[in-house]
Design a protein around this motif. Structure first.
Motif, PDB file in Angstrom:
ATOM      1  N   GLY A 170     -66.588  62.253  68.684  1.00 18.77           N
ATOM      2  CA  GLY A 170     -67.538  63.093  67.967  1.00 18.77           C
ATOM      3  C   GLY A 170     -68.499  63.769  68.932  1.00 18.77           C
ATOM      4  O   GLY A 170     -68.610  63.394  70.100  1.00 18.77           O
ATOM      5  N   ARG A 171     -69.194  64.824  68.443  1.00 18.20           N
ATOM      6  CA  ARG A 171     -70.140  65.536  69.284  1.00 18.20           C
ATOM      7  C   ARG A 171     -71.267  66.078  68.438  1.00 18.20           C
ATOM      8  O   ARG A 171     -71.145  66.230  67.228  1.00 18.20           O
ATOM      9  CB  ARG A 171     -69.452  66.674  70.025  1.00 18.20           C
ATOM     10  N   GLN A 227     -73.685  63.457  62.274  1.00 13.35           N
ATOM     11  CA  GLN A 227     -72.989  63.230  63.537  1.00 13.35           C
ATOM     12  C   GLN A 227     -72.585  61.764  63.573  1.00 13.35           C
ATOM     13  O   GLN A 227     -73.423  60.880  63.338  1.00 13.35           O
ATOM     14  CB  GLN A 227     -73.923  63.565  64.706  1.00 13.35           C
ATOM     15  N   THR A 280     -63.457  59.498  61.491  1.00 16.39           N
ATOM     16  CA  THR A 280     -63.589  60.819  62.096  1.00 16.39           C
ATOM     17  C   THR A 280     -63.247  61.918  61.105  1.00 16.39           C
ATOM     18  O   THR A 280     -63.871  62.986  61.093  1.00 16.39           O
ATOM     19  CB  THR A 280     -62.704  60.929  63.346  1.00 16.39           C
ATOM     20  N   TYR A 281     -62.253  61.681  60.266  1.00 17.92           N
ATOM     21  CA  TYR A 281     -61.898  62.673  59.242  1.00 17.92           C
ATOM     22  C   TYR A 281     -63.122  63.008  58.388  1.00 17.92           C
ATOM     23  O   TYR A 281     -63.455  64.179  58.189  1.00 17.92           O
ATOM     24  CB  TYR A 281     -60.772  62.144  58.353  1.00 17.92           C
ATOM     25  N   SER A 304     -66.303  62.465  59.061  1.00 18.48           N
ATOM     26  CA  SER A 304     -67.403  63.050  59.832  1.00 18.48           C
ATOM     27  C   SER A 304     -67.163  64.530  60.101  1.00 18.48           C
ATOM     28  O   SER A 304     -68.116  65.327  60.136  1.00 18.48           O
ATOM     29  CB  SER A 304     -67.591  62.290  61.148  1.00 18.48           C
ATOM     30  N   ARG A 305     -65.918  64.916  60.275  1.00 16.13           N
ATOM     31  CA  ARG A 305     -65.611  66.324  60.518  1.00 16.13           C
ATOM     32  C   ARG A 305     -65.825  67.163  59.253  1.00 16.13           C
ATOM     33  O   ARG A 305     -66.298  68.295  59.331  1.00 16.13           O
ATOM     34  CB  ARG A 305     -64.183  66.470  61.018  1.00 16.13           C
ATOM     35  N   ASP A 321     -59.768  57.100  63.294  1.00 15.47           N
ATOM     36  CA  ASP A 321     -59.165  58.305  62.719  1.00 15.47           C
ATOM     37  C   ASP A 321     -59.674  58.546  61.308  1.00 15.47           C
ATOM     38  O   ASP A 321     -59.971  59.688  60.923  1.00 15.47           O
ATOM     39  CB  ASP A 321     -57.642  58.177  62.700  1.00 15.47           C
ATOM     40  N   SER A 349     -73.909  68.645  66.752  1.00 10.14           N
ATOM     41  CA  SER A 349     -73.886  70.006  66.259  1.00 10.14           C
ATOM     42  C   SER A 349     -75.017  70.780  66.910  1.00 10.14           C
ATOM     43  O   SER A 349     -76.047  70.206  67.261  1.00 10.14           O
ATOM     44  CB  SER A 349     -74.054  70.019  64.736  1.00 10.14           C
ATOM     45  N   LYS A 353     -52.241  63.741  58.919  1.00  9.96           N
ATOM     46  CA  LYS A 353     -53.078  64.630  58.111  1.00  9.96           C
ATOM     47  C   LYS A 353     -52.801  64.466  56.620  1.00  9.96           C
ATOM     48  O   LYS A 353     -53.717  64.500  55.805  1.00  9.96           O
ATOM     49  CB  LYS A 353     -52.836  66.078  58.529  1.00  9.96           C
ATOM     50  N   ARG A 391     -69.585  67.639  59.148  1.00  8.13           N
ATOM     51  CA  ARG A 391     -70.177  67.792  60.481  1.00  8.13           C
ATOM     52  C   ARG A 391     -71.440  68.638  60.500  1.00  8.13           C
ATOM     53  O   ARG A 391     -72.222  68.557  61.456  1.00  8.13           O
ATOM     54  CB  ARG A 391     -69.160  68.380  61.451  1.00  8.13           C
TER      55      ARG A 391
END
Length: 211
Positions: free
Chosen positions: A10-11, A47, A36-37, A39-40, A33, A13, A155, A43
């Protein structure tokens, strides 16, 4: 001295800093995984750095406590900001020190999302009820059949889990109520508190924050 994990996923914004939820997991792929899905998808408002592949629950919690301590120190020095929340995502499996690990987390302001027996039970709840006790291997086999994938969530599987999230949460809440009604301890088999973390990521402030 504890082993340092890979760099967090993650990073940040750009612009104003979003809410930051630091997550620590046992697993190397499945939990990161999945989280992260989410969080994206969110986003723009949150974060979620993830420290993964940490091993047993006590190791996961210890790493989270260390990170929280370090971030608090840096924030007091004006060199950064501490995360708004810290979460450990752990399974019951056969871990002998789960109880002490959870107690240590709570004592240090770390929240926990426990799945009993494993996170695959949480995935099963997206498709069907599971009121009877189930062992880890059986849960993994059923999850694999339902999602048509194994430890690496593709996915298609991630989208299926997202679409069915409300159903899974409702089933998990009913399991908690069932155990409470039977006088059983919290986090009895089967149960999962993963929905509590996901609600925090998605911004559902009506959810229960801790497990």
């Amino acid at each position: 001295m504890s082993r340092r994990p890979p760099r967090p996923l993650g990073r940040a914004s750009p612009g104003d800093a979003p809410r930051r939820i630091a997550v620590f997991t046992e697993g190397e792929k499945t939990e990161p995984d999945y989280i992260t899905y989410w969080s994206r998808v969110h986003r723009e408002r949150v974060q979620v750095p993830i420290w993964h592949d940490l091993g047993a629950p006590m190791t996961v919690v210890t790493r989270a406590v260390e990170q929280k301590r370090d971030e608090d120190k840096e924030a007091k020095r004006g060199r950064g900001r501490a995360s708004d929340e810290y979460w450990c995502v752990i399974d019951v499996d056969q871990h002998p020190n789960l109880g002490p690990a959870v107690e240590k987390a709570i004592a240090n302001g770390i929240r926990v999302a426990v799945s009993n027996p494993c996170i695959e039970l949480w995935f099963i709840l997206h498709f069907q009820d599971q009121a009877a006790e189930i062992d880890r291997r059986r849960a993994q086999a059923i999850s694999k059949k339902l999602l048509k994938c194994d430890k690496v969530l593709d996915k298609r599987a991630l989208q299926m889990l997202a679409d069915k999230y409300p159903e899974a949460k409702a089933r998990a809440v009913r399991l908690d109520a069932m155990h409470m009604g039977d006088g059983r301890p919290a986090r009895s088999n089967p149960s999962s508190g993963v929905w509590r973390l996901i609600d925090r990521i998605t911004g559902d402030v009506t959810s229960i924050a801790g497990d």
